[in-house]
Design a protein around this motif. Structure first.
Motif, mmCIF file in Angstrom:
data_model
loop_
_atom_site.group_PDB
_atom_site.id
_atom_site.type_symbol
_atom_site.label_atom_id
_atom_site.label_comp_id
_atom_site.label_asym_id
_atom_site.label_seq_id
_atom_site.Cartn_x
_atom_site.Cartn_y
_atom_site.Cartn_z
ATOM 1 N N LEU A 148 0.725 -1.123 -0.133
ATOM 2 C CA LEU A 148 0.077 -0.027 0.217
ATOM 3 C C LEU A 148 0.806 1.430 -0.024
ATOM 4 C CD1 LEU A 148 -2.844 1.217 0.451
ATOM 5 C CD2 LEU A 148 -2.485 1.167 2.696
ATOM 6 N N VAL A 165 -7.927 -5.015 4.727
ATOM 7 C CA VAL A 165 -6.734 -4.629 4.529
ATOM 8 C C VAL A 165 -5.724 -4.723 5.771
ATOM 9 C CG1 VAL A 165 -5.074 -2.929 3.481
ATOM 10 C CG2 VAL A 165 -7.533 -2.905 2.751
ATOM 11 N N ARG A 181 -3.671 4.927 8.174
ATOM 12 C CA ARG A 181 -4.949 4.754 8.688
ATOM 13 C C ARG A 181 -5.583 6.002 9.579
ATOM 14 N NH1 ARG A 181 -4.580 0.712 13.332
ATOM 15 N NH2 ARG A 181 -3.746 2.616 14.086
ATOM 16 N N VAL A 238 -10.482 2.545 -0.168
ATOM 17 C CA VAL A 238 -9.951 2.464 0.630
ATOM 18 C C VAL A 238 -10.488 3.209 2.041
ATOM 19 C CG1 VAL A 238 -7.696 1.754 2.176
ATOM 20 C CG2 VAL A 238 -7.883 1.309 -0.369
ATOM 21 N N ALA A 298 -11.230 -2.209 1.928
ATOM 22 C CA ALA A 298 -11.114 -1.832 0.598
ATOM 23 C C ALA A 298 -12.412 -2.364 -0.139
ATOM 24 C CB ALA A 298 -9.752 -2.268 -0.073
#
Length: 281
Positions: free
Chosen positions: A11, A115, A130, A155, A164
């Motif tokens: 990611l 995820v 996040r 996401v 996601a």
């Protein structure tokens, strides 16, 4: 045992990169499934491809994909040709833009995936991405190759992790115009609208997934149990659905029923509270 990942990659937000895994967030594995059975022998039936013109069986090695042209001809595509034409996956889930979490019409939502950080080394960068998204109340639009197709994913922060959701392409989502164009342009106001609002307000609640039963699964499971036990399955009561001819009267009856239900619920709660007080005393 941890769930097996269906995808492993990285990611990335600019130069900030962490290794992640994708896990299916929804599963159909628990649903009741049926087999095709030969009623006469009780054996399972196997499907086999046959030629559409001469009816002869076709062996697996002779089955290929074909694209039908407007003239009715077929362009034959071998598996290796299809594989070579699909974009190579660099195993990178790259955030291309950030948008408000509610900025995507849910019609475009397809399938959700959890995820997760792939290892301890990825934990700090993962948490940073996040938490920053949570703080800004945004979701990220990312692209990657998933199951041999270039997919766009939304996401979003999700509890301690991220989720996601693959998005349908624009050409896959039908326009609502052909469905809604025949709906009359009627606007309701006055007492009728007030009553409808009142009914909605009395039914306000929260989405609790566990409160919704899969009635089809339950009905089929009960049917199987009944057959195994040699008893007749329960006969379902038919639900009467009458045509509404007087909207105002229907609204008033609905509002009255809601009021009665709430009053009964309050009486029951008061009775329980009184009983609890007596026990406590």
């Amino acid at each position: 045992m941890a769930a097996r990942a269906i995808w492993r990659g990285h990611l990335s937000v600019g130069e900030l990169i962490c290794s992640v895994t994708l896990h299916g967030a929804a599963s159909e594995g628990e649903r009741i499934s049926f087999h095709i059975i030969n009623r006469e022998t009780g054996h399972r039936v196997r499907r086999r491809f046959v030629d559409g013109e001469n009816g002869k069986p076709v062996e697996d090695e002779d089955i290929v994909k074909g694209y039908e042209t407007p003239d009715g001809d077929f362009v034959i595509l071998d598996p290796e040709e299809v594989k070579a034409a699909v974009p190579e996956s660099d195993k990178r889930l790259e955030m291309q833009a950030f948008i408000a979490c509610n900025d995507v019409d849910t019609t475009f939502f397809e399938r959700p995936y959890f995820v997760a950080p792939a290892d301890e080394d990825a934990a700090d960068a993962y948490a940073l991405i996040r938490d920053a998204m949570e703080e800004e109340k945004v979701a990220g639009l990312a692209r990657t190759v998933l199951f041999r197709r270039v997919r766009t994913l939304l996401v979003r922060p999700h509890g301690e992790g991220m989720i996601a959701t693959t998005l349908n392409f624009d050409y896959e989502v039908r326009s609502d115009t052909e469905i809604f164009e025949e709906i009359s342009d009627i606007r309701v106001s006055g007492e009728m609208l007030d009553l409808a609002r009142h009914i909605i307000e009395t039914k306000m609640g929260r989405f609790e997934p566990s409160a919704f039963d899969d009635r089809y699964e339950q009905a089929v499971a009960e049917l199987v149990k009944a057959k195994l036990a040699g008893r007749r399955p329960k006969k379902l009561r038919k639900v009467e659905t009458g045509k509404v001819t007087d909207l105002m009267e229907a609204l008033r009856r609905s509002a009255g029923a809601e009021h009665a239900d709430r009053k009964r619920g309050k009486t029951k709660a008061t009775g329980r509270e009184a009983g609890q007080r007596r026990k406590a005393g």
